[in-house]
Design an enzyme around this catalytic site. Sequence first.
Site, PDB file in Angstrom:
ATOM      1  N   GLU A 254       0.886  -1.180   0.000  1.00  0.00           N
ATOM      2  CA  GLU A 254       0.000   0.000   0.000  1.00  0.00           C
ATOM      3  C   GLU A 254       0.912   1.215   0.000  1.00  0.00           C
ATOM      4  OE1 GLU A 254      -3.301  -0.021  -0.160  1.00  0.00           O
ATOM      5  OE2 GLU A 254      -3.611  -2.167   0.089  1.00  0.00           O
TER       6      GLU A 254
ATOM      7  N   CYS B 175      -1.940   9.306   2.689  1.00  0.00           N
ATOM      8  CA  CYS B 175      -1.785   8.798   1.318  1.00  0.00           C
ATOM      9  C   CYS B 175      -3.006   9.128   0.465  1.00  0.00           C
ATOM     10  CB  CYS B 175      -1.558   7.292   1.352  1.00  0.00           C
ATOM     11  SG  CYS B 175      -2.890   6.404   2.177  1.00  0.00           S
TER      12      CYS B 175
HETATM   13  P1  NAD Z   1       8.562   4.381   4.535  1.00  0.00           P
HETATM   14  O1  NAD Z   1       8.468   3.611   3.280  1.00  0.00           O
HETATM   15  O2  NAD Z   1       9.732   5.242   4.759  1.00  0.00           O
HETATM   16  O3  NAD Z   1       8.500   3.382   5.784  1.00  0.00           O
HETATM   17  C1  NAD Z   1       7.489   2.410   5.956  1.00  0.00           C
HETATM   18  C2  NAD Z   1       8.042   1.318   6.847  1.00  0.00           C
HETATM   19  O4  NAD Z   1       9.091   0.629   6.161  1.00  0.00           O
HETATM   20  C3  NAD Z   1       8.682   1.853   8.139  1.00  0.00           C
HETATM   21  O5  NAD Z   1       8.470   0.950   9.171  1.00  0.00           O
HETATM   22  C4  NAD Z   1      10.138   1.938   7.765  1.00  0.00           C
HETATM   23  O6  NAD Z   1      11.018   1.921   8.867  1.00  0.00           O
HETATM   24  C5  NAD Z   1      10.292   0.702   6.894  1.00  0.00           C
HETATM   25  N1  NAD Z   1      11.417   0.788   5.964  1.00  0.00           N
HETATM   26  C6  NAD Z   1      11.985   1.890   5.431  1.00  0.00           C
HETATM   27  N2  NAD Z   1      13.022   1.548   4.623  1.00  0.00           N
HETATM   28  C7  NAD Z   1      13.089   0.200   4.633  1.00  0.00           C
HETATM   29  C8  NAD Z   1      13.932  -0.762   3.998  1.00  0.00           C
HETATM   30  N3  NAD Z   1      14.939  -0.387   3.191  1.00  0.00           N
HETATM   31  N4  NAD Z   1      13.693  -2.069   4.213  1.00  0.00           N
HETATM   32  C9  NAD Z   1      12.667  -2.451   4.999  1.00  0.00           C
HETATM   33  N5  NAD Z   1      11.858  -1.590   5.656  1.00  0.00           N
HETATM   34  C10 NAD Z   1      12.067  -0.290   5.479  1.00  0.00           C
HETATM   35  O7  NAD Z   1       7.215   5.214   4.657  1.00  0.00           O
HETATM   36  P2  NAD Z   1       6.871   6.301   5.757  1.00  0.00           P
HETATM   37  O8  NAD Z   1       7.601   7.561   5.450  1.00  0.00           O
HETATM   38  O9  NAD Z   1       6.990   5.721   7.116  1.00  0.00           O
HETATM   39  O10 NAD Z   1       5.307   6.509   5.489  1.00  0.00           O
HETATM   40  C11 NAD Z   1       4.775   7.435   4.602  1.00  0.00           C
HETATM   41  C12 NAD Z   1       4.455   6.782   3.266  1.00  0.00           C
HETATM   42  O11 NAD Z   1       3.504   5.742   3.433  1.00  0.00           O
HETATM   43  C13 NAD Z   1       3.825   7.754   2.281  1.00  0.00           C
HETATM   44  O12 NAD Z   1       4.431   7.613   1.035  1.00  0.00           O
HETATM   45  C14 NAD Z   1       2.372   7.331   2.230  1.00  0.00           C
HETATM   46  O13 NAD Z   1       1.711   7.634   1.026  1.00  0.00           O
HETATM   47  C15 NAD Z   1       2.470   5.859   2.453  1.00  0.00           C
HETATM   48  N6  NAD Z   1       1.199   5.353   2.976  1.00  0.00           N
HETATM   49  C16 NAD Z   1       0.401   4.631   2.145  1.00  0.00           C
HETATM   50  C17 NAD Z   1      -0.825   4.168   2.611  1.00  0.00           C
HETATM   51  C18 NAD Z   1      -1.759   3.388   1.718  1.00  0.00           C
HETATM   52  O14 NAD Z   1      -2.682   2.768   2.243  1.00  0.00           O
HETATM   53  N7  NAD Z   1      -1.567   3.385   0.407  1.00  0.00           N
HETATM   54  C19 NAD Z   1      -1.230   4.446   3.920  1.00  0.00           C
HETATM   55  C20 NAD Z   1      -0.372   5.197   4.724  1.00  0.00           C
HETATM   56  C21 NAD Z   1       0.844   5.646   4.246  1.00  0.00           C
END
Ligand code: NAD
Length: 516
Positions: free
Chosen positions: A266, A300
């Site tokens: 997502e 999002c």
């Molecule tokens: P992110 O991708 O930076 O992090 C998400 C999770 O993944 C965190 O727990 C993070 O620590 C982990 N992560 C980061 N890098 C990683 C790696 N290399 N390997 C494994 N895990 C890793 O996202 P964020 O900044 O925490 O959240 C915001 C983003 O989430 C926005 O882009 C938003 O649009 C998206 N989002 C989407 C939805 C949806 O339902 N489509 C809902 C909420 C947020």
Amino acid sequence: MASPMPHIEAFKLTLPDVVTGHVAGLSVLANSSATILPVHFPGTGESIASLQEDDATQVIAAVNVARERFRSGDWSKCTTTEKQSVFRAAAQAIRNNAHELALQESLCAGLPFAHLASRQIPRAAENFDFFADYIGQLAGETYDQLHDYRTVVTRQPAGVAAIFTPWNACLALSSMQIASCIAFGNSCVLKPSEFAPLAVLQLVRLLESVGLPTGVVNVVNGRGSVTGAALATAAGVDRISLTGRGDTARKVMAAAAAQLTPVHFELEGNSANIIFDDADIDRAIDGALVSAFGNSGQICIAGSRILVQQNIADRFIDAFVARTKNLQVGDPLDNRTEVGPMAFAQHQQKVLNYFALAENTDATLLTGGRAMPELGGGYFVAPTVFKVLDNNSPLCQEEIFGPVVTIQIFNEDEEAWTIANDSPFGLIGYCWTESLHRAQLFQQRLEAGTLWLNTPIARDLRAPFGGFKASGIGRDGPRHAADFFTEEKATIAALGKPPIRRMGVSRQHEDNDDGA
Ligand code: NAD
């Protein structure tokens, strides 16, 4: 801004010196060589907690616990009634602890407390009630296409899931993924955002307090590049579910490819909100404000690209900008606050960088476009509106994820569909019109997983949720969760003793073969 200090000091007293992961029902032992990450209150920038980062060894231990617990059958072989009873008690426990959970989430992510308490925390409870209902109604499948045979399709849990969740609605989204996963008997290791780890830890303790066996849901903490990467590459993970950014998904997908682990993503959005000239304009303005600035714009599903028809554009823009200027920005713990700070300093900087970038484009700043140091040391960004001529602007093509909205003007209806779909993302489409014809075209033309017609943000949990294009792979929703978190098995059984083709007997008997 009124000082939130008294809340913070009282809150700090409830925390251990170092917040750790949670595996097999226990805090992961603090490791003297572990990296300790500060967790800041975005409303003031001050440190409120210290978080122990889990390394690869601790992550693998957590996966092993989840695997061992899965094999034990303590949860994976529970009856539906037993699982329902834990889920319903979990929902009630979340409601009973809503104030504390909302406070934890607000202090970590800076989201307005009132919004968390009234919407996101109740949603977390609802997620468990919803899946309790769903598994109680799950039907099996049988087929009888062949004479003398019956085919029965059963599902069994996939095993151990790795779940990655973001900071912007950490509890609501983590609870959805946990409920989707364990409803079907799986175990999991959850890696919540390092920026919002506290409410999720509390949620897992609540689940265990109402009867979920320890080790079914385990939590590891730390940065994505360390703890997250270790979990994505850990052997013995059967499913990977990530809610986050596209760049993260690409890395996680590469790790998953090495082990052919199925993924559900997502991801990002920068969704169009189309306002036609026959719309109920007052409702469209109310809706546009909610979808652009709700959750402080860090959501999002934001309708962050407004497309408004030429002949109502001046009226819409004047009213929208006036209301934007009037938004109450400030302390997330103050119930009057409508827009809180950005969740952490680097994220505030990312949003501010777009303002610098916009200066070199055709964008006209209508309001905002700056940080708000007058509110103290918090990571505030003024609610911002740009008028944009070219949809190729980075303001339109990238996800900003802050209280920032662009407005573009269109003439012919056809232009609206084209601009809306001219995006790498396809999460949401919003549309405001009283015309049945336009509404039908909106439904047919928009390339997005969820369409909101004459309303901002309403969810029916039975419906799928997810994105086209770079907004995701797969869907949330009960049917999709059942497909993702289980393995289907078809068992074909003979009814009675239908004839079997006889092999390896002498040729004179061949005529008796049935040919099945
Ligand atoms: P992110 O991708 O930076 O992090 C998400 C999770 O993944 C965190 O727990 C993070 O620590 C982990 N992560 C980061 N890098 C990683 C790696 N290399 N390997 C494994 N895990 C890793 O996202 P964020 O900044 O925490 O959240 C915001 C983003 O989430 C926005 O882009 C938003 O649009 C998206 N989002 C989407 C939805 C949806 O339902 N489509 C809902 C909420 C947020």
